[in-house]
Design an enzyme around this catalytic site. Sequence first.
Site, PDB file in Angstrom:
ATOM      1  N   ARG A  92       0.621  -1.248  -0.058  1.00 48.98           N
ATOM      2  CA  ARG A  92       0.084  -0.274  -0.043  1.00 48.98           C
ATOM      3  C   ARG A  92       0.798   1.237   0.074  1.00 48.98           C
ATOM      4  O   ARG A  92       0.630   2.079  -0.886  1.00 48.98           O
ATOM      5  CB  ARG A  92      -0.899  -0.111   1.292  1.00 48.98           C
ATOM      6  CG  ARG A  92      -1.785   1.105   1.260  1.00 48.98           C
ATOM      7  CD  ARG A  92      -2.874   1.110   2.712  1.00 48.98           C
ATOM      8  NE  ARG A  92      -3.503  -0.181   2.632  1.00 48.98           N
ATOM      9  CZ  ARG A  92      -4.595  -0.557   2.043  1.00 48.98           C
ATOM     10  NH1 ARG A  92      -4.857   0.352   1.163  1.00 48.98           N
ATOM     11  NH2 ARG A  92      -5.361  -1.690   2.098  1.00 48.98           N
ATOM     12  N   HIS A  94     -19.100   9.923   0.866  1.00 46.66           N
ATOM     13  CA  HIS A  94     -19.428   8.763   1.390  1.00 46.66           C
ATOM     14  C   HIS A  94     -20.875   8.243   1.472  1.00 46.66           C
ATOM     15  O   HIS A  94     -21.581   9.169   1.637  1.00 46.66           O
ATOM     16  CB  HIS A  94     -18.602   8.412   2.728  1.00 46.66           C
ATOM     17  CG  HIS A  94     -19.005   6.835   3.448  1.00 46.66           C
ATOM     18  ND1 HIS A  94     -18.136   5.793   3.165  1.00 46.66           N
ATOM     19  CD2 HIS A  94     -20.049   6.521   4.245  1.00 46.66           C
ATOM     20  CE1 HIS A  94     -18.668   4.976   3.425  1.00 46.66           C
ATOM     21  NE2 HIS A  94     -19.780   5.201   4.503  1.00 46.66           N
TER      22      HIS A  94
HETATM   23  C1  GAR Z   1     -20.581   6.677  -4.684  1.00 47.70           C
HETATM   24  O1  GAR Z   1     -21.754   6.133  -4.338  1.00 47.70           O
HETATM   25  C2  GAR Z   1     -19.533   6.815  -3.379  1.00 47.70           C
HETATM   26  O2  GAR Z   1     -20.149   7.271  -2.503  1.00 47.70           O
HETATM   27  C3  GAR Z   1     -19.071   5.546  -3.180  1.00 47.70           C
HETATM   28  O3  GAR Z   1     -18.845   4.766  -4.482  1.00 47.70           O
HETATM   29  C4  GAR Z   1     -19.965   5.472  -5.203  1.00 47.70           C
HETATM   30  C5  GAR Z   1     -19.073   5.653  -6.582  1.00 47.70           C
HETATM   31  O4  GAR Z   1     -19.908   6.242  -7.604  1.00 47.70           O
HETATM   32  N1  GAR Z   1     -18.048   5.692  -2.370  1.00 47.70           N
HETATM   33  C6  GAR Z   1     -17.543   4.848  -1.558  1.00 47.70           C
HETATM   34  O5  GAR Z   1     -18.164   3.910  -1.006  1.00 47.70           O
HETATM   35  C7  GAR Z   1     -16.442   5.214  -0.672  1.00 47.70           C
HETATM   36  N2  GAR Z   1     -16.167   4.407   0.385  1.00 47.70           N
HETATM   37  P1  GAR Z   1     -19.329   7.005  -8.706  1.00 47.70           P
HETATM   38  O6  GAR Z   1     -17.953   6.208  -9.335  1.00 47.70           O
HETATM   39  O7  GAR Z   1     -20.506   6.931  -9.825  1.00 47.70           O
HETATM   40  O8  GAR Z   1     -19.050   8.369  -8.456  1.00 47.70           O
END
Ligand code: GAR
Length: 214
Positions: free
Chosen positions: A68, A112
């Site tokens: 990482r 989030h």
């Molecule tokens: C979104 O719902 C974001 O909040 C979530 O992934 C999705 C991405 O959608 N993020 C997480 O869960 C981070 N922990 P997108 O690629 O269409 O923006």
Amino acid sequence: MSKKVRVAVLISGNGTNLQALIDACIAPNYPAEIVLVISNKANTKGIERARKAGITTRVVDHTNYSSREEFDTELSKILSNSQCTLVCLAGFMRILSESFVNKWPNSILNIHPSLLPSFPGTKTHERALEAGVKVSGCTLHFVTAELDAGPIIGQAAVPVLDNDTPKTLANRVLKEEHKLYALGLELVANKILQNKKIALNSEKSTVSKSLLNF
Ligand code: GAR
């Protein structure tokens, strides 16, 4: 407005939040510009969206790095070279190491899909439905070393309906994410342009206070 805050956006997939930011940045008075999009996965829809908007893109595949820290060091190098001031995580599904986060204090934003501090981590909508909550939503926050626990910039709530599935709830929340991210980035970028110090103390943060009025 002559000066804009330089922003890099980190994605892993579809990039609808990235699209919301790209669209917001079109407005002449929007205080931020996206100078770089990095994806940790190749051939994502998000990368396609960035290219279509004429934004520089990089794919940094985490599977090519042995740790990482090594991956994060490469990310940090690319971000520094881009001379960005803010880093927006938009569906970036990698946990960032403490050393990375400490290199970018008060500079990383994350969206989030839950009302933090409820349901940090993954599978948020499944867990929200299992818990039987009647309201869910999304949170825009500064990133600190602790997962999904940094100072909150703003939140938006949506109702949870009786017949919701994780997918229907996710779609309802996602629409709010797009609005919240564009508004939150505007507020943070304006604060930077005004040279106002953003306190990392969530309760005292001028950013959080202003956004409570959404
Ligand atoms: C979104 O719902 C974001 O909040 C979530 O992934 C999705 C991405 O959608 N993020 C997480 O869960 C981070 N922990 P997108 O690629 O269409 O923006």
